[in-house]
Design an enzyme around this catalytic site. Sequence first.
Site, PDB file in Angstrom:
ATOM      1  N   GLU A 124     -14.326  -8.829  -7.209  1.00 53.33           N
ATOM      2  CA  GLU A 124     -13.815  -9.667  -6.792  1.00 53.33           C
ATOM      3  C   GLU A 124     -14.987 -10.699  -6.846  1.00 53.33           C
ATOM      4  O   GLU A 124     -16.273 -10.422  -7.518  1.00 53.33           O
ATOM      5  CB  GLU A 124     -14.209  -9.242  -5.315  1.00 53.33           C
ATOM      6  CG  GLU A 124     -14.257 -10.317  -4.446  1.00 53.33           C
ATOM      7  CD  GLU A 124     -12.577 -11.106  -3.994  1.00 53.33           C
ATOM      8  OE1 GLU A 124     -13.091 -12.434  -4.021  1.00 53.33           O
ATOM      9  OE2 GLU A 124     -11.932 -10.513  -4.417  1.00 53.33           O
TER      10      GLU A 124
ATOM     11  N   ASP B  66      -3.700  -8.800  -7.210  1.00 53.93           N
ATOM     12  CA  ASP B  66      -3.380  -8.976  -6.073  1.00 53.93           C
ATOM     13  C   ASP B  66      -4.340 -10.586  -5.907  1.00 53.93           C
ATOM     14  O   ASP B  66      -4.816 -10.437  -4.625  1.00 53.93           O
ATOM     15  CB  ASP B  66      -3.222  -7.851  -4.898  1.00 53.93           C
ATOM     16  CG  ASP B  66      -3.315  -7.677  -3.531  1.00 53.93           C
ATOM     17  OD1 ASP B  66      -3.043  -8.936  -3.547  1.00 53.93           O
ATOM     18  OD2 ASP B  66      -3.826  -7.216  -3.048  1.00 53.93           O
TER      19      ASP B  66
ATOM     20  N   HIS C 185      -8.070  -8.038  -8.394  1.00 53.39           N
ATOM     21  CA  HIS C 185      -8.834  -8.843  -7.093  1.00 53.39           C
ATOM     22  C   HIS C 185      -8.928  -8.595  -5.328  1.00 53.39           C
ATOM     23  O   HIS C 185      -8.286  -8.213  -4.064  1.00 53.39           O
ATOM     24  CB  HIS C 185      -7.921  -9.536  -6.372  1.00 53.39           C
ATOM     25  CG  HIS C 185      -7.339 -11.152  -7.612  1.00 53.39           C
ATOM     26  ND1 HIS C 185      -6.242 -10.140  -9.048  1.00 53.39           N
ATOM     27  CD2 HIS C 185      -7.627 -12.385  -7.525  1.00 53.39           C
ATOM     28  CE1 HIS C 185      -6.099 -12.012 -10.096  1.00 53.39           C
ATOM     29  NE2 HIS C 185      -6.693 -13.178  -9.300  1.00 53.39           N
TER      30      HIS C 185
ATOM     31  N   SER D  54      -7.166  -2.807  -0.562  1.00 51.72           N
ATOM     32  CA  SER D  54      -6.585  -1.438  -1.795  1.00 51.72           C
ATOM     33  C   SER D  54      -7.824  -1.312  -1.447  1.00 51.72           C
ATOM     34  O   SER D  54      -7.455   0.544  -2.626  1.00 51.72           O
ATOM     35  CB  SER D  54      -5.953  -2.803  -3.254  1.00 51.72           C
ATOM     36  OG  SER D  54      -4.422  -3.526  -2.479  1.00 51.72           O
TER      37      SER D  54
ATOM     38  N   ASP E 218     -14.327 -13.652 -13.194  1.00 50.40           N
ATOM     39  CA  ASP E 218     -13.126 -14.142 -12.971  1.00 50.40           C
ATOM     40  C   ASP E 218     -11.918 -12.955 -13.217  1.00 50.40           C
ATOM     41  O   ASP E 218     -12.288 -12.239 -14.319  1.00 50.40           O
ATOM     42  CB  ASP E 218     -12.948 -14.946 -14.363  1.00 50.40           C
ATOM     43  CG  ASP E 218     -11.128 -15.709 -14.689  1.00 50.40           C
ATOM     44  OD1 ASP E 218     -11.627 -16.576 -13.487  1.00 50.40           O
ATOM     45  OD2 ASP E 218     -10.683 -15.049 -15.313  1.00 50.40           O
ATOM     46  N   ALA E 219     -11.070 -12.682 -12.314  1.00 51.93           N
ATOM     47  CA  ALA E 219     -10.145 -11.698 -12.510  1.00 51.93           C
ATOM     48  C   ALA E 219      -9.243 -11.340 -13.811  1.00 51.93           C
ATOM     49  O   ALA E 219      -9.429 -10.337 -14.448  1.00 51.93           O
ATOM     50  CB  ALA E 219      -9.291 -11.933 -11.354  1.00 51.93           C
TER      51      ALA E 219
ATOM     52  N   HIS F  54       0.773  -0.959  -0.243  1.00 52.30           N
ATOM     53  CA  HIS F  54       0.436  -0.232   0.054  1.00 52.30           C
ATOM     54  C   HIS F  54       0.579   1.140   0.043  1.00 52.30           C
ATOM     55  O   HIS F  54       0.240   1.936  -0.237  1.00 52.30           O
ATOM     56  CB  HIS F  54      -1.023   0.102   1.301  1.00 52.30           C
ATOM     57  CG  HIS F  54      -2.136  -1.077   0.748  1.00 52.30           C
ATOM     58  ND1 HIS F  54      -2.554  -1.908   2.023  1.00 52.30           N
ATOM     59  CD2 HIS F  54      -2.881  -2.061  -0.146  1.00 52.30           C
ATOM     60  CE1 HIS F  54      -3.344  -2.603   1.990  1.00 52.30           C
ATOM     61  NE2 HIS F  54      -3.261  -2.575   0.593  1.00 52.30           N
TER      62      HIS F  54
END
Length: 276
Positions: A115, A160, A41, A97, A139-140, A18
């Site tokens: 997400e 992430d 994510h 994040s 789906d990411a 971060h």
Amino acid sequence: MNYRHSFHAGNSADVVKHSLLIALVRALQQKPGALTLIDTHAGCGLYDLGGDEARRTGESTQGVLRALADPNPLLDDYRAAVRAVNIGAEPHLYPGSPRVLAQLLRPQDVLILNEKHPEDAYTLRGVMRGTSAAVHERDAYELWLAMVPPRMPRGMVVVDPPYEQTDERARITATLAAAHRKWAHGVTVIWYPLKDRATHGRWKEQLRKLGIPKFLTIEHWLYDGDQPGIYNGAGLYIVNPPYAFTQALPPLLEALRTVLAPEGHSGEVITDWLGD
């Protein structure tokens, strides 16, 4: 490696991740043009440091609590992001994040969150209520490719994952290659845990072979020697980091290494360019 974030919120990896994300966005915002920020994510967005999962590991004591107690002004922006979601001196909540990025938005900027986990996505929508963020439940890697290039020419993708799937690194590598072909000048940030140097070294060489120019890797190793079978640190791959960010990076990384070094260890931060 399973990295369920609620168990690790506020640990040393979060402090590094971060702090560097804030510095990256600030560097990109030195130009007035709008930014599209995409988090593939996103997780829950906000974590209870007093909850059962966080208390089970106690990792925040070696991460965010150390950073909050440290006087180094280079960590002021990070400390401000944590304090923004808390009341009082003691932190009870930790911003993921999505909440960190939301704090940095200018009126012209756009934040897109994703997400896949239904329960986490539901929580995320509640946490982000009142912000301008758009929340997806996809789906990411499909979303990553679908969202680039964004309508605005400038932006950043944050990847992430929890690294729960055995093919996670392979999917990241393949998707990064495809996304870079579509959006060669975009900024991409990929977070990863460090468990052993051999595994990480093999993946780094696979990424190097993609031939992506301006490809920076930052590794934060907690211990002076590898601790077999446990978490040894974390790092970031950054494609197209802005010049202002790379110029300010060395003192920030030294500040992070100093504040996060476990007792009896000095820690190590390694930076390396994988491309030209």
